[in-house]
Design a protein around this motif. Structure first.
Motif, mmCIF file in Angstrom:
data_model
loop_
_atom_site.group_PDB
_atom_site.id
_atom_site.type_symbol
_atom_site.label_atom_id
_atom_site.label_comp_id
_atom_site.label_asym_id
_atom_site.label_seq_id
_atom_site.Cartn_x
_atom_site.Cartn_y
_atom_site.Cartn_z
ATOM 1 N N GLY A 162 17.581 2.654 9.137
ATOM 2 C CA GLY A 162 16.230 2.257 9.540
ATOM 3 C C GLY A 162 16.093 0.756 9.691
ATOM 4 N N ASP A 163 15.054 0.368 10.373
ATOM 5 C CA ASP A 163 14.732 -1.035 10.584
ATOM 6 C C ASP A 163 13.687 -1.433 9.541
ATOM 7 N N ALA A 164 14.020 -2.363 8.667
ATOM 8 C CA ALA A 164 13.120 -2.766 7.585
ATOM 9 C C ALA A 164 11.803 -3.334 8.106
ATOM 10 N N ARG A 165 11.766 -3.724 9.371
ATOM 11 C CA ARG A 165 10.542 -4.276 9.944
ATOM 12 C C ARG A 165 9.609 -3.205 10.467
ATOM 13 N N ASP A 166 10.040 -1.943 10.498
ATOM 14 C CA ASP A 166 9.259 -0.855 11.086
ATOM 15 C C ASP A 166 8.732 0.069 9.987
ATOM 16 N N ILE A 167 7.420 0.136 9.827
ATOM 17 C CA ILE A 167 6.812 0.909 8.747
ATOM 18 C C ILE A 167 7.156 2.397 8.840
ATOM 19 N N GLN A 168 7.403 2.902 10.033
ATOM 20 C CA GLN A 168 7.744 4.309 10.188
ATOM 21 C C GLN A 168 9.141 4.646 9.689
ATOM 22 N N ARG A 202 0.838 -1.209 0.000
ATOM 23 C CA ARG A 202 0.000 0.000 0.000
ATOM 24 C C ARG A 202 0.866 1.250 0.000
ATOM 25 N N ALA A 203 1.919 1.257 0.815
ATOM 26 C CA ALA A 203 2.799 2.420 0.886
ATOM 27 C C ALA A 203 3.522 2.645 -0.434
ATOM 28 N N THR A 204 3.980 1.566 -1.058
ATOM 29 C CA THR A 204 4.668 1.664 -2.346
ATOM 30 C C THR A 204 3.731 2.211 -3.417
ATOM 31 N N ASP A 205 2.510 1.697 -3.453
ATOM 32 C CA ASP A 205 1.535 2.150 -4.443
ATOM 33 C C ASP A 205 1.153 3.613 -4.234
ATOM 34 N N ALA A 206 0.924 4.010 -2.980
ATOM 35 C CA ALA A 206 0.564 5.397 -2.679
ATOM 36 C C ALA A 206 1.705 6.342 -3.022
ATOM 37 N N CYS A 207 2.914 5.936 -2.738
ATOM 38 C CA CYS A 207 4.083 6.750 -3.034
ATOM 39 C C CYS A 207 4.265 6.898 -4.547
ATOM 40 N N ALA A 208 4.121 5.803 -5.268
ATOM 41 C CA ALA A 208 4.256 5.840 -6.727
ATOM 42 C C ALA A 208 3.189 6.733 -7.350
ATOM 43 N N ALA A 209 1.987 6.727 -6.777
ATOM 44 C CA ALA A 209 0.908 7.576 -7.289
ATOM 45 C C ALA A 209 1.244 9.058 -7.125
ATOM 46 N N ARG A 210 2.099 9.363 -6.180
ATOM 47 C CA ARG A 210 2.528 10.742 -5.953
ATOM 48 C C ARG A 210 3.839 11.053 -6.681
ATOM 49 N N GLY A 211 4.293 10.108 -7.506
ATOM 50 C CA GLY A 211 5.502 10.331 -8.275
ATOM 51 C C GLY A 211 6.778 10.057 -7.515
ATOM 52 N N GLY A 212 6.708 9.259 -6.468
ATOM 53 C CA GLY A 212 7.888 8.977 -5.664
ATOM 54 C C GLY A 212 8.231 7.506 -5.638
ATOM 55 N N ARG A 213 9.203 7.207 -4.807
ATOM 56 C CA ARG A 213 9.681 5.833 -4.635
ATOM 57 C C ARG A 213 9.852 5.573 -3.148
ATOM 58 N N LEU A 214 9.241 4.510 -2.637
ATOM 59 C CA LEU A 214 9.339 4.175 -1.219
ATOM 60 C C LEU A 214 10.722 3.619 -0.931
ATOM 61 N N THR A 215 11.406 4.201 0.056
ATOM 62 C CA THR A 215 12.742 3.737 0.421
ATOM 63 C C THR A 215 12.870 3.655 1.936
ATOM 64 N N LEU A 216 13.769 2.818 2.377
ATOM 65 C CA LEU A 216 14.086 2.685 3.792
ATOM 66 C C LEU A 216 15.073 3.776 4.170
ATOM 67 N N VAL A 217 14.823 4.471 5.280
ATOM 68 C CA VAL A 217 15.737 5.530 5.697
ATOM 69 C C VAL A 217 17.069 4.926 6.133
ATOM 70 N N ARG A 218 18.126 5.712 6.013
ATOM 71 C CA ARG A 218 19.456 5.243 6.404
ATOM 72 C C ARG A 218 19.439 4.849 7.878
#
Length: 66
Positions: free
Chosen positions: A48-54, A30-46
């Protein structure tokens, strides 16, 4: 401009907190799709914990940022 995944999904039905903040497959989809709809790309922050959506952000593509 960098938007947090949680802010990017604020307008989407269901939000991203279905698993107590854990990044489930469905939440990431859902996050990837919503981000792509806004012209972006979902990425993990430097660092960051890949298990944490925030810990994901919606980064605008370079073409849109210019």
């Amino acid at each position: 401009m960098i938007l947090s995944a949680t802010l990017a999904l604020a307008g989407c039905a269901g939000g991203v907190h279905s698993a107590g903040g854990y990044a489930t497959y469905d939440d990431l989809k859902r996050a990837t799709d919503a981000c792509a709809a806004r012209g972006g790309r979902l990425t993990l922050v430097r660092g960051g914990d890949a298990r944490d959506i925030q810990d994901y952000t919606c980064d605008k593509t370079k073409a849109e940022a210019q």
